[in-house]
Design an enzyme around this catalytic site. Structure first.
Site, PDB file in Angstrom:
ATOM      1  N   LYS A   1       1.096  -1.387   0.115  1.00 25.42           N
ATOM      2  CA  LYS A   1      -0.091   0.235  -0.238  1.00 25.42           C
ATOM      3  C   LYS A   1       0.839   0.929  -0.285  1.00 25.42           C
ATOM      4  CE  LYS A   1      -3.620  -1.810   2.502  1.00 25.42           C
ATOM      5  NZ  LYS A   1      -4.660  -1.925   1.881  1.00 25.42           N
TER       6      LYS A   1
ATOM      7  N   ARG B   1     -10.803 -11.499   2.370  1.00 19.35           N
ATOM      8  CA  ARG B   1     -11.069 -12.685   1.442  1.00 19.35           C
ATOM      9  C   ARG B   1     -10.634 -13.525   1.691  1.00 19.35           C
ATOM     10  NH1 ARG B   1     -11.705  -9.425  -3.912  1.00 19.35           N
ATOM     11  NH2 ARG B   1     -11.515  -7.946  -1.897  1.00 19.35           N
TER      12      ARG B   1
END
Length: 455
Positions: free
Chosen positions: A235, A309
């Site tokens: 990120k 996920r």
């Protein structure tokens, strides 16, 4: 619990009178000419958040008028007062507000995170009766738990500490606790949890709490990514700054489980928290790798920053094997949900219309809003892989929250009622009852929903 005190016989508390525009004249008339002239001379208007202390003849405070504007029925109507009124005890001197809602808003507005610095001041306290205390205390405790867990930085809230908090909760309520740590995850067939967390110096974990012997079986799962660098798909700095909150789903799941156990909701409960750090090291999982999940579904890693996920899918598969009556998962899963709904509205995805409808109604009743998002299955094409059964992300930036939910749904049997909440778990700024930092969103709505379904 900050800002509330259970009423004691003989204890002195200043009368607090909430007023809206249509109530002001009648209220001033009831206080007498001197009080009316004082209030009018000060130019008081009953706008939301307005305050005026009305003096007694001896110079003490006779009462306090608190403007609520058009927010008379709002749980946050008095939430700004605890840190604005002088310290001391106050009591509601009117029946125009619901006492439970008023007390809940008061204590939410009293919250201060004090692990690393002293409170800036003691909040004013609202004196409430025992019935109101009994109704408010469990809810406020659950909200405080979410806020405290999310606000704590990863140095003190890594996978072990998060699961340790869960273990303490189990001990408090006589629940059973176990966990799989590090390579135990591989031996027990939780490969995606291990893959995401293996690069950290703190090993990945899956913690399980079980409670209750009778009633329908409900499984609650919370995403416990204690810090998310994004992995090798790292990120940027501004995207990483607040990633201590990426375990907000786990915080919600733990708090909801605690609320269920404290109020002894008649269900059998399983709480699952996959707890990891998505870190960068030589053994970090890489884009392009294929992982065979617990369910036997192969997943191509398109993006290592779509890690939530992955840790959830093995936990969901494990939960599905137990064939529960209901499966709920909470996760700070996608920035796309915030683009679609902003910071205040958690996105609900459900594979049953009745579940979604009941949750939305509970959100309206509790003033804890939720918004339903679609499981639009044609978008599964956005997760296609040329070498595996599915990819964890795709090239398109379209419908990111929906494709994340569709990925999770792939691991949920059709016969299993399931709800996924994509929640922000954070307040970006200061508002009455909603201090900057970690926040419980949808928690009270979910509890009201479970009460109605199983209580």
């Amino acid at each position: 619990m900050q800002g509330l005190v259970e009423h004691r016989r003989g204890a002195r508390a200043v009368a607090l009178i909430p007023v809206s525009a249509d109530q002001l004249e009648a209220q001033l008339a009831s206080l007498g000419d001197a009080a009316r002239q004082w209030v009018q001379a000060q130019g008081f208007k009953p706008d939301a958040g307005a305050l005026i202390a009305v003096p007694a003849e001896d110079g003490s405070t006779r009462c306090v008028l608190a403007g609520v504007g058009s927010r008379r029925d709002d749980v946050y109507a008095l939430a700004s007062l605890p840190l604005r009124l002088p310290a001391g005890d106050y009591r509601l001197a009117t029946d125009t507000l619901d006492p439970v809602a008023a007390a809940l808003g008061w204590t939410l507005g009293s919250y201060q995170f004090t692990r690393y610095r002293k409170a800036r001041r003691a909040p004013a306290r609202l004196s409430i009766d025992s019935a109101t205390w009994k109704a408010v205390a469990p809810l406020a405790e659950a909200v405080y738990r979410v806020r405290d867990l999310v606000n704590t930085p990863t140095q003190d809230m890594g996978p072990a500490e998060l699961c340790g908090h869960m273990q303490e909760l189990a001990s408090e309520h006589g629940a059973k606790f176990r966990e799989w740590v590090g390579d135990q995850l591989l031996k027990a067939n939780f490969p995606t949890i291990h893959a995401v967390g293996r690069a950290s110096h703190r090993p990945p974990r899956l913690a399980e709490l079980t409670w209750g012997k009778k009633g329908p079986h409900v499984v609650i799962i919370g995403k416990g990514v204690c810090f998310d660098t994004g992995g090798l798909d790292i990120k940027p700095a501004d995207g990483m700054r607040w990633m201590k909150k990426d375990m907000g789903g786990a915080a919600h799941a733990i708090a909801l489980a605690g609320l269920i156990m404290r109020t002894r909701l008649p269900i059998r409960l399983t709480l699952l928290v996959p707890a990891v750090e998505n870190a960068i090291a030589g053994n970090a999982y890489r884009p392009g790798e294929v992982i065979t999940t617990r369910a036997g579904i192969t997943v191509e890693i398109d993006n290592t920053d779509a890690e939530g996920r992955l840790v959830l899918c093995d936990a969901i598969s494990y939960a599905a094997e137990q064939k529960p009556d209901l499966l709920l998962d909470f996760a700070t899963l996608t920035g796309a949900a915030r683009v679609a709904l902003g910071p205040d509205l958690p996105g609900v995805f459900a594979n049953r219309d009745d579940l979604a409808d009941s949750l939305l109604e509970a959100g309206r009743v509790t003033q804890d809003p939720l918004w339903r998002m679609p499981l639009w299955r044609p978008y599964l094409t956005l997760l296609e892989s040329s070498i595996a059964d599915i990819a964890n992300a795709g090239a398109s930036r379209h419908a990111g929250a929906i494709t994340a939910a569709l990925y999770l749904e792939r691991f949920v049997p059709e016969s299993l009622p399931w709800v996924h909440l994509d929640v922000y778990s954070w307040n970006d700024g200061e508002r009455p009852g909603k201090p900057k930092g970690g926040e419980a969103q949808g928690l009270r709505a979910y509890y009201a929903f479970l009460q109605r379904r199983y209580g």
